[in-house]
Design an enzyme around this catalytic site. Structure first.
Site, PDB file in Angstrom:
ATOM      1  N   ASP A  54      38.472   5.233  22.878  1.00 50.57           N
ATOM      2  CA  ASP A  54      37.078   5.257  22.399  1.00 50.57           C
ATOM      3  C   ASP A  54      36.665   6.700  22.119  1.00 50.57           C
ATOM      4  OD1 ASP A  54      34.397   4.643  21.988  1.00 50.57           O
ATOM      5  OD2 ASP A  54      33.947   4.384  24.117  1.00 50.57           O
ATOM      6  N   LEU A  55      37.160   7.252  21.004  1.00 47.89           N
ATOM      7  CA  LEU A  55      36.873   8.668  20.691  1.00 47.89           C
ATOM      8  C   LEU A  55      35.819   8.830  19.607  1.00 47.89           C
ATOM      9  CD1 LEU A  55      40.445  10.283  20.867  1.00 47.89           C
ATOM     10  CD2 LEU A  55      38.691  10.117  22.645  1.00 47.89           C
ATOM     11  N   LYS A  56      35.440   7.748  18.938  1.00 48.40           N
ATOM     12  CA  LYS A  56      34.328   7.765  17.966  1.00 48.40           C
ATOM     13  C   LYS A  56      34.433   8.911  16.966  1.00 48.40           C
ATOM     14  CE  LYS A  56      30.969   5.666  21.192  1.00 48.40           C
ATOM     15  NZ  LYS A  56      31.622   5.764  22.508  1.00 48.40           N
ATOM     16  N   ASN A  62      39.428  13.697   5.033  1.00 51.55           N
ATOM     17  CA  ASN A  62      40.752  14.304   5.217  1.00 51.55           C
ATOM     18  C   ASN A  62      41.037  14.635   6.680  1.00 51.55           C
ATOM     19  OD1 ASN A  62      43.212  15.565   4.188  1.00 51.55           O
ATOM     20  ND2 ASN A  62      42.237  17.488   4.822  1.00 51.55           N
ATOM     21  N   THR A 117      23.716   2.643  21.027  1.00 48.69           N
ATOM     22  CA  THR A 117      22.660   1.902  21.741  1.00 48.69           C
ATOM     23  C   THR A 117      21.639   2.853  22.356  1.00 48.69           C
ATOM     24  OG1 THR A 117      24.273   1.707  23.496  1.00 48.69           O
ATOM     25  CG2 THR A 117      23.771  -0.285  22.285  1.00 48.69           C
ATOM     26  N   GLN A 188      22.020   0.047  31.828  1.00 52.62           N
ATOM     27  CA  GLN A 188      22.105  -0.902  30.717  1.00 52.62           C
ATOM     28  C   GLN A 188      20.828  -1.742  30.653  1.00 52.62           C
ATOM     29  OE1 GLN A 188      24.318  -0.841  28.486  1.00 52.62           O
ATOM     30  NE2 GLN A 188      26.357  -0.380  29.265  1.00 52.62           N
TER      31      GLN A 188
HETATM   32  O1  C5P Z   1      29.624   0.684  33.387  1.00 47.62           O
HETATM   33  P1  C5P Z   1      29.325  -0.133  32.173  1.00 47.62           P
HETATM   34  O2  C5P Z   1      29.845  -1.552  32.236  1.00 47.62           O
HETATM   35  O3  C5P Z   1      27.853  -0.060  31.752  1.00 47.62           O
HETATM   36  O4  C5P Z   1      30.169   0.601  31.033  1.00 47.62           O
HETATM   37  C1  C5P Z   1      30.145   0.201  29.710  1.00 47.62           C
HETATM   38  C2  C5P Z   1      31.021   1.098  28.888  1.00 47.62           C
HETATM   39  O5  C5P Z   1      30.774   0.836  27.511  1.00 47.62           O
HETATM   40  C3  C5P Z   1      30.782   2.587  29.070  1.00 47.62           C
HETATM   41  O6  C5P Z   1      32.044   3.233  28.827  1.00 47.62           O
HETATM   42  C4  C5P Z   1      29.801   2.915  27.964  1.00 47.62           C
HETATM   43  O7  C5P Z   1      29.861   4.249  27.555  1.00 47.62           O
HETATM   44  C5  C5P Z   1      30.291   2.005  26.875  1.00 47.62           C
HETATM   45  N1  C5P Z   1      29.343   1.679  25.825  1.00 47.62           N
HETATM   46  C6  C5P Z   1      28.107   1.079  26.073  1.00 47.62           C
HETATM   47  N2  C5P Z   1      27.278   0.776  25.034  1.00 47.62           N
HETATM   48  C7  C5P Z   1      27.668   1.039  23.787  1.00 47.62           C
HETATM   49  C8  C5P Z   1      28.886   1.629  23.518  1.00 47.62           C
HETATM   50  C9  C5P Z   1      29.705   1.937  24.579  1.00 47.62           C
HETATM   51  O8  C5P Z   1      27.771   0.816  27.213  1.00 47.62           O
HETATM   52  N3  C5P Z   1      26.887   0.689  22.784  1.00 47.62           N
END
Ligand code: C5P
Length: 231
Positions: A54-56, A62, A117, A188
């Site tokens: 997950d390096l986005k 190029n 998010t 979250q």
């Molecule tokens: O600990 P948790 O279950 O909240 O972790 C969710 C993972 O998903 C973390 O690595 C977080 O950075 C990632 N993530 C997220 N929401 C996003 C994209 C990635 O929670 N939209």
């Protein structure tokens, strides 16, 4: 997928040592990668686990092509870019991955991040000057991602069905923000339980703290896996 949000290789190794009987799909992010480099990826791979790196990536086509070509050689299973980099960048990413995959190996899945998010609708409208709703922007990015030949997007489980309707049924929706019923939310907000996520169209769920911070991570993983599988 278990999100391995650890800062050190030692913590990661200690965590994974508990899973000697399981073949996992893990998500490795930039925190771990920037500090430990390709070695940590090779090490996790040597244990037989699948890896979403997950390096986005987000840069000119190029540069992204060349970076992806190198990363594909690490034998990862999934990687991502920011859809905001545009269709030319996403197509270059895809070419880089194909060109970097060794003959006989499977080409890693390539997915995109739409709107982070952490971005609010107000910030999107006032800072990025995108004059539509956040959902419309997410759908628009998902369509561009699909048209660029990528395999899917990272999204909320609550967005999965709208994204699939706007793209295709087999377009991957990889969804974080998952909490088993009754678990702590942490930071979250719009969470879904594993079974609800499946019902709403998630292709893969990403789970971090409910497993990594559990008293018994192996048990927590299997419980969540059973819920995901509808047991
Ligand atoms: O600990 P948790 O279950 O909240 O972790 C969710 C993972 O998903 C973390 O690595 C977080 O950075 C990632 N993530 C997220 N929401 C996003 C994209 C990635 O929670 N939209």
């Amino acid at each position: 997928m278990i999100a391995l949000d650890f800062s050190t290789a030692d913590e990661t190794k200690q965590f994974l040592s508990q899973f000697s009987n399981d073949r996992l799909y893990v998500k490795l992010g930039m925190e771990l990668y920037y500090q430990n480099g390709p070695e940590i990826v090779k090490w996790v791979k040597s244990l037989g686990h699948d890896i979403f790196l997950d390096l986005k990536l987000h840069d000119i086509p190029n540069t992204v092509y060349r970076a992806m070509k190198g990363l594909a050689a690490l034998d990862i299973d999934m990687i991502n870019v920011h859809a905001a980099g545009g269709s030319e960048m996403m197509k270059a990413a895809k070419e880089g991955i194909i060109d970097g995959t060794q003959a006989g190996s499977t080409v890693p899945k390539l997915i995109a991040v739409t709107q982070l998010t952490s971005t609010t609708e107000l910030a999107m409208q006032t800072e990025q000057l995108i004059p539509v709703s956040l959902m419309d922007s997410v759908i628009n990015y998902a369509k561009t991602t699909h048209q660029s030949g990528l395999d899917g997007v990272v999204c909320s489980a609550w967005e999965a069905s709208a994204i699939k309707s706007a793209t295709s049924r087999d377009f991957l929706c990889v969804t974080p923000g998952i909490r088993p019923a009754g678990a702590s939310l942490g930071d979250q907000q719009r969470v879904a339980t594993p079974d609800k996520a499946r019902e709403m169209g998630s292709s893969y769920i990403v789970v971090g703290r409910p497993i990594t911070q559990a008293d018994n991570p192996v048990e927590a993983y299997h419980t969540i896996n059973r819920q995901w599988n509808g047991a």
